[in-house]
Design an enzyme around this catalytic site. Structure first.
Site, PDB file in Angstrom:
ATOM      1  CG  ASP A  28      41.937 -17.961  21.657  1.00 57.09           C
ATOM      2  OD1 ASP A  28      42.341 -17.557  20.553  1.00 57.09           O
ATOM      3  OD2 ASP A  28      41.530 -19.125  21.849  1.00 57.09           O
ATOM      4  N   GLY A  29      43.365 -15.022  24.932  1.00 56.06           N
ATOM      5  CA  GLY A  29      43.276 -13.951  25.932  1.00 56.06           C
ATOM      6  C   GLY A  29      44.021 -12.703  25.466  1.00 56.06           C
ATOM      7  CG  ASN A  50      35.762 -14.525  24.114  1.00 52.19           C
ATOM      8  OD1 ASN A  50      35.758 -14.824  22.928  1.00 52.19           O
ATOM      9  ND2 ASN A  50      36.668 -14.969  24.959  1.00 52.19           N
ATOM     10  CD  GLU A  51      32.874 -14.395  27.803  1.00 48.51           C
ATOM     11  OE1 GLU A  51      33.747 -13.553  28.138  1.00 48.51           O
ATOM     12  OE2 GLU A  51      33.154 -15.480  27.321  1.00 48.51           O
ATOM     13  NE  ARG A  87      17.246 -16.177  44.974  1.00 48.70           N
ATOM     14  CZ  ARG A  87      16.752 -15.696  46.087  1.00 48.70           C
ATOM     15  NH1 ARG A  87      15.460 -15.469  46.174  1.00 48.70           N
ATOM     16  NH2 ARG A  87      17.518 -15.425  47.111  1.00 48.70           N
ATOM     17  CG  ASP A 119      25.834 -19.495  40.950  1.00 48.60           C
ATOM     18  OD1 ASP A 119      25.096 -19.232  41.924  1.00 48.60           O
ATOM     19  OD2 ASP A 119      26.674 -20.408  40.969  1.00 48.60           O
ATOM     20  CB  ALA A 162      24.204 -22.463  39.010  1.00 48.38           C
TER      21      ALA A 162
HETATM   22  P1  NAP Z   1      41.784 -16.831  31.485  1.00 49.41           P
HETATM   23  O1  NAP Z   1      41.002 -17.348  32.652  1.00 49.41           O
HETATM   24  O2  NAP Z   1      43.270 -16.643  31.629  1.00 49.41           O
HETATM   25  O3  NAP Z   1      41.571 -17.760  30.179  1.00 49.41           O
HETATM   26  C1  NAP Z   1      40.436 -18.453  29.931  1.00 49.41           C
HETATM   27  C2  NAP Z   1      40.664 -19.486  28.828  1.00 49.41           C
HETATM   28  O4  NAP Z   1      39.702 -19.218  27.801  1.00 49.41           O
HETATM   29  C3  NAP Z   1      42.031 -19.505  28.166  1.00 49.41           C
HETATM   30  O5  NAP Z   1      42.438 -20.840  27.977  1.00 49.41           O
HETATM   31  C4  NAP Z   1      41.768 -18.833  26.835  1.00 49.41           C
HETATM   32  O6  NAP Z   1      42.652 -19.244  25.809  1.00 49.41           O
HETATM   33  C5  NAP Z   1      40.374 -19.329  26.541  1.00 49.41           C
HETATM   34  N1  NAP Z   1      39.614 -18.564  25.557  1.00 49.41           N
HETATM   35  C6  NAP Z   1      39.519 -17.217  25.419  1.00 49.41           C
HETATM   36  N2  NAP Z   1      38.710 -16.919  24.390  1.00 49.41           N
HETATM   37  C7  NAP Z   1      38.308 -18.092  23.859  1.00 49.41           C
HETATM   38  C8  NAP Z   1      37.470 -18.439  22.783  1.00 49.41           C
HETATM   39  N3  NAP Z   1      36.836 -17.508  22.057  1.00 49.41           N
HETATM   40  N4  NAP Z   1      37.240 -19.748  22.526  1.00 49.41           N
HETATM   41  C9  NAP Z   1      37.827 -20.702  23.267  1.00 49.41           C
HETATM   42  N5  NAP Z   1      38.631 -20.448  24.300  1.00 49.41           N
HETATM   43  C10 NAP Z   1      38.866 -19.157  24.595  1.00 49.41           C
HETATM   44  O7  NAP Z   1      41.150 -15.460  31.069  1.00 49.41           O
HETATM   45  P2  NAP Z   1      41.500 -14.493  29.877  1.00 49.41           P
HETATM   46  O8  NAP Z   1      42.673 -15.015  29.108  1.00 49.41           O
HETATM   47  O9  NAP Z   1      41.512 -13.106  30.397  1.00 49.41           O
HETATM   48  O10 NAP Z   1      40.188 -14.701  29.003  1.00 49.41           O
HETATM   49  C11 NAP Z   1      38.946 -14.227  29.432  1.00 49.41           C
HETATM   50  C12 NAP Z   1      37.963 -15.265  28.978  1.00 49.41           C
HETATM   51  O11 NAP Z   1      37.987 -16.355  29.901  1.00 49.41           O
HETATM   52  C13 NAP Z   1      36.541 -14.797  29.017  1.00 49.41           C
HETATM   53  O12 NAP Z   1      36.202 -14.084  27.837  1.00 49.41           O
HETATM   54  C14 NAP Z   1      35.785 -16.108  29.169  1.00 49.41           C
HETATM   55  O13 NAP Z   1      35.341 -16.616  27.924  1.00 49.41           O
HETATM   56  C15 NAP Z   1      36.807 -17.078  29.721  1.00 49.41           C
HETATM   57  N6  NAP Z   1      36.306 -17.622  30.975  1.00 49.41           N
HETATM   58  C16 NAP Z   1      35.879 -18.911  30.972  1.00 49.41           C
HETATM   59  C17 NAP Z   1      35.321 -19.470  32.113  1.00 49.41           C
HETATM   60  C18 NAP Z   1      34.835 -20.880  32.050  1.00 49.41           C
HETATM   61  O14 NAP Z   1      34.931 -21.489  30.974  1.00 49.41           O
HETATM   62  N7  NAP Z   1      34.296 -21.414  33.142  1.00 49.41           N
HETATM   63  C19 NAP Z   1      35.205 -18.715  33.277  1.00 49.41           C
HETATM   64  C20 NAP Z   1      35.650 -17.390  33.251  1.00 49.41           C
HETATM   65  C21 NAP Z   1      36.191 -16.835  32.083  1.00 49.41           C
HETATM   66  P3  NAP Z   1      44.203 -18.816  25.743  1.00 49.41           P
HETATM   67  O15 NAP Z   1      44.893 -19.693  26.743  1.00 49.41           O
HETATM   68  O16 NAP Z   1      44.567 -19.115  24.333  1.00 49.41           O
HETATM   69  O17 NAP Z   1      44.305 -17.358  26.085  1.00 49.41           O
END
Ligand code: NAP
Length: 266
Positions: free
Chosen positions: A45-46, A120-121, A146, A148, A183
């Site tokens: 997804d990334g 995504n967001e 107020r 995170d 938070a």
């Molecule tokens: P990453 O930290 O390498 O990957 C974050 C994880 O989110 C990966 O397992 C990715 O899947 C999964 N993901 C991405 N889009 C998704 C979706 N629409 N639904 C379900 N899972 C999804 O970062 P990255 O690959 O650059 O992705 C950035 C995304 O990380 C941001 O858009 C954010 O949503 C997510 N993120 C999540 C958190 C958290 O949950 N606490 C914190 C920071 C960021 P794949 O392994 O298939 O790529």
């Protein structure tokens, strides 16, 4: 058909990319990085997030297809061993085009207003301490936050960061944005709703900075740090992303397969 492939960059995804090009050439597809009709993402997804931002300028003209080389994805529906089948279907059938909503922000700084789009967001966090902002909905104050940070997600992003914050999972056929808290501090001065809220397409939300603060703004996997953000207006974007579906890929099945341990009991 003009196509481009974006790989996650690991060895397996790169090998699959080469195989895709060979099979596509046999079918008469044309590699075209500048003006593709189809953008194929190979990875996770990334990788789809990267592909989306690479071709954001052409989002109205292209359709995306995802192949996953790891676990089953939300944007990547084809498995590596189904590559021949996918290319056969791309050559012989017409896909169903499924369109998902995107989120838009207008970032206001002393330099002016800049627009960004996310798949995504968006997230907003304080760099040196807690984030302090006023949240308005349709120009009326809702709360002073107020804590995170705040996350503004699209429906298809609701299964990503938003879900880690106990936000609701939203079907991508519902044009909306979801605002979730990270938070929040709740006391007599700062009081927030404490739950995520979902805004329909015709509503907007303003996040207004309430002190001099360095802020970290993320747009999917991208990030910007600034100390002069005045406000951020969030809404459902007027544009959508298109996915080419050569077979059904039901959203709720993806939710089940990703998050529920679906082991049959004998
Ligand atoms: P990453 O930290 O390498 O990957 C974050 C994880 O989110 C990966 O397992 C990715 O899947 C999964 N993901 C991405 N889009 C998704 C979706 N629409 N639904 C379900 N899972 C999804 O970062 P990255 O690959 O650059 O992705 C950035 C995304 O990380 C941001 O858009 C954010 O949503 C997510 N993120 C999540 C958190 C958290 O949950 N606490 C914190 C920071 C960021 P794949 O392994 O298939 O790529």
């Amino acid at each position: 058909m003009n196509y481009v492939v974006l790989s996650r960059g690991d060895k397996y995804s790169n090998e699959l990319t080469e195989k895709f090009h060979l099979l596509a050439a046999e079918r008469g597809f044309t590699r075209n990085d500048k003006e593709p009709d189809i953008v194929v993402s190979i990875g996770g997804d990334g990788t789809m997030l990267h592909a989306f931002h690479t071709y954001l300028e052409r989002v109205d003209e292209v359709a995306f297809v995802g192949i996953h080389t790891g676990h089953l994805g939300f944007y990547a529906d084809w498995k590596a061993d189904e590559l021949e089948e996918l290319i056969r279907m791309m050559a012989e059938t017409r896909p169903r085009i499924v369109r998902y909503p995107l989120a838009e922000i207008l970032l206001e700084t002393p330099e002016g207003v800049t627009g960004y789009i996310s798949l995504n967001e968006f997230t907003l966090k304080g760099v040196d301490g807690t984030l302090v902002v006023q949240v308005n909905i349709n120009d009326e104050q809702l709360e002073t936050f107020r804590g995170d940070g705040l996350v503004i997600s699209t429906p298809s992003g609701s299964t990503a960061y938003n879900k880690s914050l106990n936000g609701a999972v939203i079907h991508p056929s519902i044009p909306s944005i979801q605002l979730a808290e990270i938070a929040s501090i709740n006391n007599r001065v700062y009081r927030t709703l404490g739950t995520s809220i979902i805004l329909p397409q015709h509503h907007h939300c303003d996040i207004i900075s309430k002190k001099d603060q360095r802020l970290l703004l993320t747009i999917d996997h991208l990030s910007i740090q600034r100390n002069d953000i005045r406000s951020i207006r969030c809404s459902v974007a007027p544009r959508k992303i298109s996915f080419a579906r050569y077979r059904p890929f039901p959203f709720w099945n993806r939710v089940r397969d990703a998050f529920i341990d679906y082991t049959e009991l004998d």
